[in-house]
Scaffold this active site. Structure first.
Site, PDB file in Angstrom:
ATOM      1  N   TYR A   1       0.816  -1.229   0.000  1.00  0.00           N
ATOM      2  CA  TYR A   1       0.000   0.000   0.000  1.00  0.00           C
ATOM      3  C   TYR A   1       0.846   1.273   0.000  1.00  0.00           C
ATOM      4  O   TYR A   1       0.336   2.375  -0.150  1.00  0.00           O
ATOM      5  CB  TYR A   1      -0.936   0.038   1.230  1.00  0.00           C
ATOM      6  CG  TYR A   1      -1.924  -1.086   1.332  1.00  0.00           C
ATOM      7  CD1 TYR A   1      -2.096  -2.018   0.306  1.00  0.00           C
ATOM      8  CD2 TYR A   1      -2.713  -1.230   2.476  1.00  0.00           C
ATOM      9  CE1 TYR A   1      -3.005  -3.058   0.429  1.00  0.00           C
ATOM     10  CE2 TYR A   1      -3.639  -2.263   2.595  1.00  0.00           C
ATOM     11  CZ  TYR A   1      -3.763  -3.172   1.579  1.00  0.00           C
ATOM     12  OH  TYR A   1      -4.668  -4.195   1.703  1.00  0.00           O
TER      13      TYR A   1
ATOM     14  N   TRP B   1       3.229  -9.932  -0.023  1.00  0.00           N
ATOM     15  CA  TRP B   1       2.746  -9.783  -1.404  1.00  0.00           C
ATOM     16  C   TRP B   1       3.137 -10.994  -2.273  1.00  0.00           C
ATOM     17  O   TRP B   1       4.018 -11.783  -1.933  1.00  0.00           O
ATOM     18  CB  TRP B   1       3.252  -8.458  -2.002  1.00  0.00           C
ATOM     19  CG  TRP B   1       2.816  -8.253  -3.418  1.00  0.00           C
ATOM     20  CD1 TRP B   1       3.622  -8.064  -4.507  1.00  0.00           C
ATOM     21  CD2 TRP B   1       1.460  -8.242  -3.924  1.00  0.00           C
ATOM     22  NE1 TRP B   1       2.847  -7.928  -5.643  1.00  0.00           N
ATOM     23  CE2 TRP B   1       1.531  -8.043  -5.321  1.00  0.00           C
ATOM     24  CE3 TRP B   1       0.201  -8.397  -3.323  1.00  0.00           C
ATOM     25  CZ2 TRP B   1       0.380  -7.986  -6.126  1.00  0.00           C
ATOM     26  CZ3 TRP B   1      -0.941  -8.347  -4.130  1.00  0.00           C
ATOM     27  CH2 TRP B   1      -0.840  -8.141  -5.512  1.00  0.00           C
TER      28      TRP B   1
ATOM     29  N   TYR C   1       4.701  -6.030  -9.713  1.00  0.00           N
ATOM     30  CA  TYR C   1       3.792  -6.415 -10.812  1.00  0.00           C
ATOM     31  C   TYR C   1       4.602  -6.870 -12.029  1.00  0.00           C
ATOM     32  O   TYR C   1       4.648  -6.178 -13.049  1.00  0.00           O
ATOM     33  CB  TYR C   1       2.884  -5.233 -11.190  1.00  0.00           C
ATOM     34  CG  TYR C   1       2.020  -4.771 -10.032  1.00  0.00           C
ATOM     35  CD1 TYR C   1       0.943  -5.535  -9.604  1.00  0.00           C
ATOM     36  CD2 TYR C   1       2.296  -3.568  -9.367  1.00  0.00           C
ATOM     37  CE1 TYR C   1       0.157  -5.130  -8.531  1.00  0.00           C
ATOM     38  CE2 TYR C   1       1.508  -3.154  -8.298  1.00  0.00           C
ATOM     39  CZ  TYR C   1       0.448  -3.943  -7.889  1.00  0.00           C
ATOM     40  OH  TYR C   1      -0.330  -3.531  -6.831  1.00  0.00           O
TER      41      TYR C   1
ATOM     42  N   LEU D   1     -17.785  -2.600   2.566  1.00  0.00           N
ATOM     43  CA  LEU D   1     -18.720  -1.578   2.087  1.00  0.00           C
ATOM     44  C   LEU D   1     -18.865  -1.653   0.569  1.00  0.00           C
ATOM     45  O   LEU D   1     -19.477  -0.785  -0.045  1.00  0.00           O
ATOM     46  CB  LEU D   1     -18.233  -0.176   2.482  1.00  0.00           C
ATOM     47  CG  LEU D   1     -18.093   0.068   3.983  1.00  0.00           C
ATOM     48  CD1 LEU D   1     -17.526   1.456   4.255  1.00  0.00           C
ATOM     49  CD2 LEU D   1     -19.445  -0.093   4.682  1.00  0.00           C
TER      50      LEU D   1
ATOM     51  N   THR E   1     -16.204  -1.747  -1.588  1.00  0.00           N
ATOM     52  CA  THR E   1     -14.994  -1.127  -2.178  1.00  0.00           C
ATOM     53  C   THR E   1     -15.191   0.339  -2.585  1.00  0.00           C
ATOM     54  O   THR E   1     -16.297   0.866  -2.548  1.00  0.00           O
ATOM     55  CB  THR E   1     -14.458  -1.862  -3.444  1.00  0.00           C
ATOM     56  OG1 THR E   1     -15.269  -1.507  -4.569  1.00  0.00           O
ATOM     57  CG2 THR E   1     -14.428  -3.352  -3.272  1.00  0.00           C
TER      58      THR E   1
ATOM     59  N   LYS F   1     -12.473   0.746   4.870  1.00  0.00           N
ATOM     60  CA  LYS F   1     -11.461   1.792   4.695  1.00  0.00           C
ATOM     61  C   LYS F   1     -12.144   3.155   4.621  1.00  0.00           C
ATOM     62  O   LYS F   1     -13.117   3.344   3.895  1.00  0.00           O
ATOM     63  CB  LYS F   1     -10.678   1.552   3.407  1.00  0.00           C
ATOM     64  CG  LYS F   1      -9.624   2.624   3.130  1.00  0.00           C
ATOM     65  CD  LYS F   1     -10.145   3.733   2.259  1.00  0.00           C
ATOM     66  CE  LYS F   1      -9.177   4.916   2.195  1.00  0.00           C
ATOM     67  NZ  LYS F   1      -9.724   6.021   1.375  1.00  0.00           N
TER      68      LYS F   1
HETATM   69  P1  A2P Z   1     -13.430   7.473   1.951  1.00  0.00           P
HETATM   70  O1  A2P Z   1     -12.055   7.023   2.332  1.00  0.00           O
HETATM   71  O2  A2P Z   1     -13.414   8.735   1.153  1.00  0.00           O
HETATM   72  O3  A2P Z   1     -14.393   7.528   3.128  1.00  0.00           O
HETATM   73  P2  A2P Z   1     -14.335  -0.811   1.485  1.00  0.00           P
HETATM   74  O4  A2P Z   1     -13.918  -0.702   2.908  1.00  0.00           O
HETATM   75  O5  A2P Z   1     -15.494  -1.717   1.252  1.00  0.00           O
HETATM   76  O6  A2P Z   1     -13.172  -1.099   0.570  1.00  0.00           O
HETATM   77  O7  A2P Z   1     -14.888   0.642   1.037  1.00  0.00           O
HETATM   78  C1  A2P Z   1     -14.065   1.757   1.060  1.00  0.00           C
HETATM   79  C2  A2P Z   1     -14.681   2.890   0.251  1.00  0.00           C
HETATM   80  O8  A2P Z   1     -15.919   3.320   0.840  1.00  0.00           O
HETATM   81  C3  A2P Z   1     -13.777   4.091   0.190  1.00  0.00           C
HETATM   82  O9  A2P Z   1     -13.890   4.661  -1.100  1.00  0.00           O
HETATM   83  C4  A2P Z   1     -14.332   5.035   1.260  1.00  0.00           C
HETATM   84  O10 A2P Z   1     -14.059   6.372   0.912  1.00  0.00           O
HETATM   85  C5  A2P Z   1     -15.824   4.709   1.213  1.00  0.00           C
HETATM   86  N1  A2P Z   1     -16.498   4.805   2.517  1.00  0.00           N
HETATM   87  C6  A2P Z   1     -16.000   4.485   3.740  1.00  0.00           C
HETATM   88  N2  A2P Z   1     -16.919   4.646   4.695  1.00  0.00           N
HETATM   89  C7  A2P Z   1     -18.068   5.052   4.087  1.00  0.00           C
HETATM   90  C8  A2P Z   1     -19.384   5.393   4.542  1.00  0.00           C
HETATM   91  N3  A2P Z   1     -19.693   5.335   5.834  1.00  0.00           N
HETATM   92  N4  A2P Z   1     -20.302   5.772   3.608  1.00  0.00           N
HETATM   93  C9  A2P Z   1     -19.976   5.866   2.295  1.00  0.00           C
HETATM   94  N5  A2P Z   1     -18.754   5.557   1.798  1.00  0.00           N
HETATM   95  C10 A2P Z   1     -17.804   5.158   2.680  1.00  0.00           C
END
Ligand code: A2P
Length: 285
Positions: free
Chosen positions: A58, A89, A132, A181, A183, A232
């Site tokens: 990352y 990795w 990669y 969430l 992604t 995230k």
């Molecule tokens: P951000 O960092 O701008 O909040 P996942 O964990 O499934 O990979 O999803 C991560 C994504 O969801 C990121 O783009 C993050 O953006 C966004 N995200 C994180 N928390 C929320 C939330 N409570 N509602 C909407 N989007 C969210």
């Protein structure tokens, strides 16, 4: 399971514990400024997050480590209260490369140990320092590793993994669900033709009922059935939102209904490696 903001750890069979909610720390380096990750992890510790999911790949592990060390030095947390997961990795899937890779992670974090170290994905690429590797025709260079796979699992209301969850429960194995969430929907690694999870009508209607968002309902669903989640966010309001999932619960019927949203939608398909002999997603889990 008694889950609260102050203590939401799940016991592991080796006597250790894992907080059921963690902060995912991958953020596309192209759209993330230096320092964003330090600020996000520090804010997350203040909010109450104790579990951080990171990786050398990352390119921000040094920032995660800096934030954790700062908060330890300030006396906000102790090292023992923090749970850090690092990842090996695909170009390091050779026994002799594991220790140096882990040492690089520890060097970047400037911490003495990680709490969990997992194989990032079970398909090996040509060992070396290029993460990669491709040949002169642009073709990926695969590698046959002798892999005893440890594999983390995508898990959310559109991909509820009922079989795998049952198997793991029977064998006392805790699942960590990535992309809880759905992604960031970055087309370079996500199947964006799949429906966006957080727009789901039922998750939103449950959110209205409990005065929560669809994201909070999606996370609550998983932790209520014992699945660790690592959403995230580097946005303080959303990090706070994602942490506020310990003050409500879904009824048994609602849990069943959310389970019924399952569409076997895998957002992270890694199709560019689908002809790898170890490609994991041809198999049913
Ligand atoms: P951000 O960092 O701008 O909040 P996942 O964990 O499934 O990979 O999803 C991560 C994504 O969801 C990121 O783009 C993050 O953006 C966004 N995200 C994180 N928390 C929320 C939330 N409570 N509602 C909407 N989007 C969210």
């Amino acid at each position: 399971m008694n889950l609260s903001a102050a203590d939401h750890r799940r016991p592991l069979s080796d006597g250790n514990h894992i907080p059921i909610l963690g902060l995912g720390t991958y953020s596309d380096p192209k759209s993330t400024s230096g320092g964003d990750c330090v600020a996000a992890v520090k804010a997350a510790i203040d909010i109450g997050y104790r579990h951080f999911d990171g990786a050398f790949l990352y390119k921000n592990e040094h920032e995660v480590g800096e934030a954790i060390r700062t908060k330890i030095a300030e006396g906000t947390v102790t090292r023992e209260e923090i749970f850090y997961c690092g990842k090996l990795w695909a170009t390091k899937l050779v026994p002799e490369m594991v220790r140096p890779a882990l040492e690089k992670t520890l060097g970047a974090l400037q911490l003495d140990y990680v709490d969990l170290y997992i194989i990032e994905m079970p398909m090996a690429l040509q060992p070396g320092d290029n993460p990669y590797p491709r040949d002169e025709h642009g073709k990926w260079i695969y590698y046959k590793s002798n892999l005893c796979a440890v594999w983390e699992v995508e898990c959310h209301p559109y991909f509820t993994q009922p079989k795998l969850l049952k198997f793991c429960q029977q064998h006392d194995i805790v699942i960590v669900g990535y992309s809880p969430l759905g992604t960031s929907r970055n087309p370079s690694w996500v199947n964006v033709s799949s429906p966006p999870l957080l727009k789901d009508a039922y998750l939103n209607s449950l959110g209205q009922k409990y005065n929560k968002t669809a994201a909070q309902v999606a996370l609550r669903f998983n932790i209520q059935r014992g699945v660790v989640v690592i959403p995230k966010s580097f946005n303080i309001a959303r990090m706070r939102e994602n942490f506020q999932i310990f003050d409500f619960s879904l009824t048994e019927e609602e849990m069943k209904n959310v389970e019924g949203l399952n569409k076997n939608v895998r957002f992270v398909e890694l199709l560019m490696w689908s002809d790898h002999p170890e490609y994991p997603f041809h198999d049913e889990y």
